[in-house]
Write an enzyme that holds these catalytic residues in place. Structure first.
Site, PDB file in Angstrom:
ATOM      1  N   GLN A   1       0.834  -1.200   0.000  1.00  0.00           N
ATOM      2  CA  GLN A   1       0.000   0.000   0.000  1.00  0.00           C
ATOM      3  C   GLN A   1       0.870   1.250   0.000  1.00  0.00           C
ATOM      4  O   GLN A   1       1.251   1.760   1.048  1.00  0.00           O
ATOM      5  CB  GLN A   1      -0.948  -0.002   1.204  1.00  0.00           C
ATOM      6  CG  GLN A   1      -1.952   1.118   1.130  1.00  0.00           C
ATOM      7  CD  GLN A   1      -2.972   1.072   2.240  1.00  0.00           C
ATOM      8  OE1 GLN A   1      -3.011   0.184   3.064  1.00  0.00           O
ATOM      9  NE2 GLN A   1      -3.812   2.085   2.260  1.00  0.00           N
ATOM     10  N   PHE A   2       1.154   1.757  -1.190  1.00  0.00           N
ATOM     11  CA  PHE A   2       2.020   2.932  -1.297  1.00  0.00           C
ATOM     12  C   PHE A   2       1.373   4.173  -0.709  1.00  0.00           C
ATOM     13  O   PHE A   2       2.065   5.116  -0.322  1.00  0.00           O
ATOM     14  CB  PHE A   2       2.439   3.173  -2.757  1.00  0.00           C
ATOM     15  CG  PHE A   2       1.379   3.816  -3.611  1.00  0.00           C
ATOM     16  CD1 PHE A   2       1.347   5.187  -3.777  1.00  0.00           C
ATOM     17  CD2 PHE A   2       0.415   3.043  -4.252  1.00  0.00           C
ATOM     18  CE1 PHE A   2       0.381   5.787  -4.559  1.00  0.00           C
ATOM     19  CE2 PHE A   2      -0.544   3.626  -5.036  1.00  0.00           C
ATOM     20  CZ  PHE A   2      -0.578   5.004  -5.197  1.00  0.00           C
ATOM     21  N   THR A   3       0.047   4.205  -0.568  1.00  0.00           N
ATOM     22  CA  THR A   3      -0.616   5.394  -0.044  1.00  0.00           C
ATOM     23  C   THR A   3      -0.297   5.647   1.430  1.00  0.00           C
ATOM     24  O   THR A   3      -0.563   6.739   1.934  1.00  0.00           O
ATOM     25  CB  THR A   3      -2.147   5.322  -0.237  1.00  0.00           C
ATOM     26  OG1 THR A   3      -2.646   4.161   0.423  1.00  0.00           O
ATOM     27  CG2 THR A   3      -2.505   5.281  -1.718  1.00  0.00           C
TER      28      THR A   3
END
Length: 145
Positions: A78-80
Site C-alpha cells: 500500500q504505497f498510499t
C-alpha cells in the site's frame, strides 16, 4: 518502510471480485515501501512483527506473539501509506519507492516473515484491491524503521 499492523479475527483480499487470500486469527499488514528502504529495513520489521506480543493471554494481557496463537498474516502492499499531506489537499506520493524496486522489497519482506516460521498470504502488488478486515480490539500498531 511503514507497516500498519492490525490484529484480526478474519481478513481477506479480493481483486475484481476474485478472492486472492483469506486468513483467520492473525495480522493484516498494510506495507508501504519508501525510497531508500533496504533489505535490512525489511528484515528488521519482519523480525519485530514475528515477535510482537499483542495477543491476549489467559489473564487478558497482551503477552502472546503470533506464533503462540498459531496466527496467519495477510500482507498487502500500500504505497498510499507514504502520502505527504502537508501542502494543499491532494496527497503527494514522492516518498514512495520506485514500483519495481518496491515490489522486490515487498516480496523480500514477505519472504523474511516466512523465514520466521509464519504462514503469509499476499494481495496483488499494484492492483486495486478490496479488503475485508475484522480488526480485533481494535488493535492497530504502526511500525517504521
Amino acid at each position: 518502510m511503514k507497516v500498519v499492523l492490525q490484529r484480526v479475527t478474519h481478513s481477506s483480499v479480493s481483486v475484481e471480485d476474485n478472492q486472492l487470500a483469506s486468513i483467520g486469527l492473525g495480522y493484516m499488514l498494510l506495507v508501504g515501501v519508501e525510497e531508500g528502504d533496504t533489505t535490512e529495513t525489511a528484515t528488521y520489521l519482519a523480525n519485530k512483527i514475528s515477535k510482537l506480543r499483542v495477543f491476549e493471554d489467559d489473564e487478558g494481557k497482551m503477552n502472546l506473539d503470533i506464533h503462540q496463537v498459531e496466527g496467519q498474516i495477510l500482507s498487502i502492499s500500500q504505497f498510499t501509506l507514504l502520502a505527504d499531506t502537508k501542502k494543499g489537499t491532494r496527497p503527494s506520493f514522492t516518498k514512495a519507492g520506485d514500483p519495481k524496486e518496491a515490489e522486490k522489497l515487498y516480496n523480500f519482506f514477505n519472504k523474511s516473515l516466512r523465514e520466521t516460521g509464519l504462514e503469509v498470504f499476499e494481495g496483488q502488488f499494484g492492483a486495486h484491491m478490496v479488503l475485508d478486515i475484522k480488526n480485533d480490539g481494535p488493535c492497530t500498531i504502526i511500525l517504521e524503521k
